[in-house]
Design a protein around this motif. Structure first.
Motif, mmCIF file in Angstrom:
data_model
loop_
_atom_site.group_PDB
_atom_site.id
_atom_site.type_symbol
_atom_site.label_atom_id
_atom_site.label_comp_id
_atom_site.label_asym_id
_atom_site.label_seq_id
_atom_site.Cartn_x
_atom_site.Cartn_y
_atom_site.Cartn_z
ATOM 1 N N GLU A 184 -35.547 34.507 1.873
ATOM 2 C CA GLU A 184 -34.827 33.245 1.802
ATOM 3 C C GLU A 184 -34.831 32.816 0.337
ATOM 4 O O GLU A 184 -35.901 32.744 -0.286
ATOM 5 C CB GLU A 184 -35.559 32.220 2.674
ATOM 6 N N CYS A 185 -33.661 32.549 -0.213
ATOM 7 C CA CYS A 185 -33.570 32.135 -1.617
ATOM 8 C C CYS A 185 -34.340 30.832 -1.833
ATOM 9 O O CYS A 185 -34.186 29.872 -1.085
ATOM 10 C CB CYS A 185 -32.110 31.952 -2.027
ATOM 11 N N LEU A 186 -35.187 30.818 -2.872
ATOM 12 C CA LEU A 186 -36.013 29.642 -3.164
ATOM 13 C C LEU A 186 -35.186 28.433 -3.581
ATOM 14 O O LEU A 186 -35.601 27.299 -3.404
ATOM 15 C CB LEU A 186 -36.984 29.970 -4.314
ATOM 16 N N VAL A 187 -34.027 28.679 -4.143
ATOM 17 C CA VAL A 187 -33.214 27.578 -4.654
ATOM 18 C C VAL A 187 -32.195 27.072 -3.637
ATOM 19 O O VAL A 187 -32.161 25.886 -3.325
ATOM 20 C CB VAL A 187 -32.528 27.985 -5.980
ATOM 21 N N CYS A 188 -31.381 27.973 -3.078
ATOM 22 C CA CYS A 188 -30.302 27.489 -2.202
ATOM 23 C C CYS A 188 -30.591 27.688 -0.714
ATOM 24 O O CYS A 188 -29.846 27.197 0.127
ATOM 25 C CB CYS A 188 -28.968 28.129 -2.592
ATOM 26 N N GLY A 189 -31.645 28.438 -0.369
ATOM 27 C CA GLY A 189 -32.016 28.594 1.027
ATOM 28 C C GLY A 189 -31.187 29.603 1.814
ATOM 29 O O GLY A 189 -31.371 29.745 3.011
ATOM 30 N N ARG A 190 -30.276 30.292 1.133
ATOM 31 C CA ARG A 190 -29.514 31.333 1.835
ATOM 32 C C ARG A 190 -30.334 32.618 1.820
ATOM 33 O O ARG A 190 -31.380 32.698 1.180
ATOM 34 C CB ARG A 190 -28.165 31.528 1.157
ATOM 35 N N ALA A 217 -30.911 40.453 0.895
ATOM 36 C CA ALA A 217 -31.768 41.621 1.082
ATOM 37 C C ALA A 217 -32.286 42.092 -0.273
ATOM 38 O O ALA A 217 -31.542 42.147 -1.251
ATOM 39 C CB ALA A 217 -30.983 42.737 1.755
ATOM 40 N N VAL A 218 -33.578 42.386 -0.329
ATOM 41 C CA VAL A 218 -34.195 42.860 -1.571
ATOM 42 C C VAL A 218 -34.779 44.253 -1.338
ATOM 43 O O VAL A 218 -35.496 44.480 -0.358
ATOM 44 C CB VAL A 218 -35.317 41.903 -2.048
ATOM 45 N N ASP A 219 -34.457 45.166 -2.235
ATOM 46 C CA ASP A 219 -35.024 46.517 -2.206
ATOM 47 C C ASP A 219 -36.421 46.434 -2.833
ATOM 48 O O ASP A 219 -36.561 46.078 -4.000
ATOM 49 C CB ASP A 219 -34.107 47.430 -3.028
ATOM 50 N N SER A 220 -37.448 46.739 -2.048
ATOM 51 C CA SER A 220 -38.811 46.567 -2.562
ATOM 52 C C SER A 220 -39.154 47.563 -3.671
ATOM 53 O O SER A 220 -40.123 47.370 -4.402
ATOM 54 C CB SER A 220 -39.835 46.658 -1.429
ATOM 55 N N LYS A 221 -38.370 48.607 -3.830
ATOM 56 C CA LYS A 221 -38.599 49.530 -4.959
ATOM 57 C C LYS A 221 -38.197 48.868 -6.267
ATOM 58 O O LYS A 221 -38.672 49.250 -7.335
ATOM 59 C CB LYS A 221 -37.797 50.815 -4.765
ATOM 60 N N ILE A 222 -37.295 47.902 -6.172
ATOM 61 C CA ILE A 222 -36.875 47.139 -7.352
ATOM 62 C C ILE A 222 -37.744 45.889 -7.466
ATOM 63 O O ILE A 222 -38.235 45.565 -8.536
ATOM 64 C CB ILE A 222 -35.364 46.787 -7.274
ATOM 65 N N GLY A 223 -37.939 45.197 -6.331
ATOM 66 C CA GLY A 223 -38.863 44.067 -6.309
ATOM 67 C C GLY A 223 -38.255 42.701 -6.543
ATOM 68 O O GLY A 223 -38.931 41.694 -6.406
ATOM 69 N N TYR A 224 -36.995 42.662 -6.905
ATOM 70 C CA TYR A 224 -36.351 41.366 -7.120
ATOM 71 C C TYR A 224 -34.853 41.528 -6.914
ATOM 72 O O TYR A 224 -34.331 42.650 -6.939
ATOM 73 C CB TYR A 224 -36.604 40.832 -8.530
ATOM 74 N N ARG A 225 -34.173 40.412 -6.694
ATOM 75 C CA ARG A 225 -32.715 40.439 -6.609
ATOM 76 C C ARG A 225 -32.138 39.064 -6.892
ATOM 77 O O ARG A 225 -32.682 38.051 -6.454
ATOM 78 C CB ARG A 225 -32.254 40.912 -5.235
ATOM 79 N N LYS A 226 -31.056 39.069 -7.630
ATOM 80 C CA LYS A 226 -30.369 37.826 -7.963
ATOM 81 C C LYS A 226 -29.597 37.347 -6.748
ATOM 82 O O LYS A 226 -28.874 38.124 -6.115
ATOM 83 C CB LYS A 226 -29.408 38.120 -9.118
ATOM 84 N N CYS A 227 -29.756 36.082 -6.420
ATOM 85 C CA CYS A 227 -29.037 35.506 -5.289
ATOM 86 C C CYS A 227 -27.534 35.508 -5.587
ATOM 87 O O CYS A 227 -27.112 35.022 -6.644
ATOM 88 C CB CYS A 227 -29.536 34.081 -5.052
ATOM 89 N N GLY A 238 -27.404 32.473 -8.074
ATOM 90 C CA GLY A 238 -27.792 33.152 -9.306
ATOM 91 C C GLY A 238 -29.292 33.187 -9.578
ATOM 92 O O GLY A 238 -29.735 33.797 -10.550
ATOM 93 N N TYR A 239 -30.084 32.541 -8.723
ATOM 94 C CA TYR A 239 -31.531 32.552 -8.903
ATOM 95 C C TYR A 239 -32.080 33.956 -8.616
ATOM 96 O O TYR A 239 -31.661 34.600 -7.656
ATOM 97 C CB TYR A 239 -32.182 31.531 -7.967
ATOM 98 N N VAL A 240 -33.011 34.432 -9.451
ATOM 99 C CA VAL A 240 -33.600 35.751 -9.232
ATOM 100 C C VAL A 240 -34.812 35.608 -8.309
ATOM 101 O O VAL A 240 -35.838 35.047 -8.692
ATOM 102 C CB VAL A 240 -33.995 36.431 -10.566
#
Ligand SMILES: [Zn+2]
Length: 68
Positions: free
Chosen positions: A7-13, A16-26, A30-32
Protein backbone atom coordinates in the motif's frame (compact mmCIF):
# COMPACT_ATOMS: atom_id res chain seq x y z
CA UNK A 1 7.78 -15.26 -2.59
CA UNK A 2 9.25 -12.67 -4.84
CA UNK A 3 6.43 -10.20 -5.56
CA UNK A 4 4.80 -8.14 -2.84
CA UNK A 5 1.67 -6.05 -3.12
CA UNK A 6 2.15 -2.95 -0.98
CA UNK A 7 0.00 0.00 0.00
CA UNK A 8 1.54 3.33 -1.03
CA UNK A 9 2.52 5.33 2.07
CA UNK A 10 1.47 8.60 0.48
CA UNK A 11 -1.66 8.02 -1.61
CA UNK A 12 -2.87 4.67 -0.21
CA UNK A 13 -3.19 2.97 -3.59
CA UNK A 14 -1.67 -0.41 -4.29
CA UNK A 15 1.31 -1.48 -6.34
CA UNK A 16 3.39 -4.60 -6.88
CA UNK A 17 7.04 -4.56 -5.81
CA UNK A 18 9.67 -7.03 -7.01
CA UNK A 19 11.55 -8.01 -3.85
CA UNK A 20 14.75 -8.56 -5.86
CA UNK A 21 14.68 -4.81 -6.50
CA UNK A 22 13.21 -3.88 -3.12
CA UNK A 23 11.45 -0.67 -4.05
CA UNK A 24 9.08 0.79 -6.62
CA UNK A 25 7.85 4.22 -7.53
CA UNK A 26 4.11 4.61 -7.12
CA UNK A 27 2.54 5.12 -10.58
CA UNK A 28 -0.11 7.41 -9.05
CA UNK A 29 1.81 9.85 -6.87
CA UNK A 30 5.50 9.20 -7.62
CA UNK A 31 6.46 8.23 -4.06
CA UNK A 32 9.15 5.52 -3.93
CA UNK A 33 7.77 2.68 -1.78
CA UNK A 34 10.37 0.43 -0.17
CA UNK A 35 9.85 -3.09 1.10
CA UNK A 36 10.16 -3.05 4.88
CA UNK A 37 8.71 0.47 5.01
CA UNK A 38 5.42 0.31 3.12
CA UNK A 39 2.74 -2.10 4.38
CA UNK A 40 2.72 -5.41 2.55
CA UNK A 41 -0.78 -6.65 1.75
CA UNK A 42 0.17 -10.01 0.25
CA UNK A 43 3.05 -11.82 -1.43
CA UNK A 44 2.99 -13.77 -4.68
CA UNK A 45 5.26 -16.02 -6.69
CA UNK A 46 4.18 -14.64 -10.03
CA UNK A 47 4.05 -11.00 -11.17
CA UNK A 48 0.77 -11.74 -12.97
CA UNK A 49 -1.00 -12.71 -9.73
CA UNK A 50 0.46 -9.68 -7.93
CA UNK A 51 -0.70 -7.26 -10.61
CA UNK A 52 -4.14 -8.88 -10.65
CA UNK A 53 -4.57 -8.15 -6.91
CA UNK A 54 -3.30 -4.60 -7.46
CA UNK A 55 -5.94 -4.13 -10.15
CA UNK A 56 -8.74 -5.46 -7.94
CA UNK A 57 -7.71 -3.41 -4.87
CA UNK A 58 -7.32 -0.18 -6.82
CA UNK A 59 -10.66 -0.71 -8.56
CA UNK A 60 -12.28 -1.12 -5.12
CA UNK A 61 -10.87 2.24 -4.00
CA UNK A 62 -12.36 3.94 -7.06
CA UNK A 63 -15.86 3.17 -5.77
CA UNK A 64 -15.38 5.50 -2.81
CA UNK A 65 -14.35 8.48 -4.87
CA UNK A 66 -16.93 11.11 -5.69
CA UNK A 67 -17.84 11.45 -9.34
CA UNK A 68 -16.07 14.30 -11.08
ZN1 LIG B 1 1.20 6.68 -4.21
Amino acid sequence: MRYAVVECLVCGRYLAVDSKIGYRKCPYCGYVNKLGVSRIVKRFKSPREASELVRVLNAKDEEFKPLA
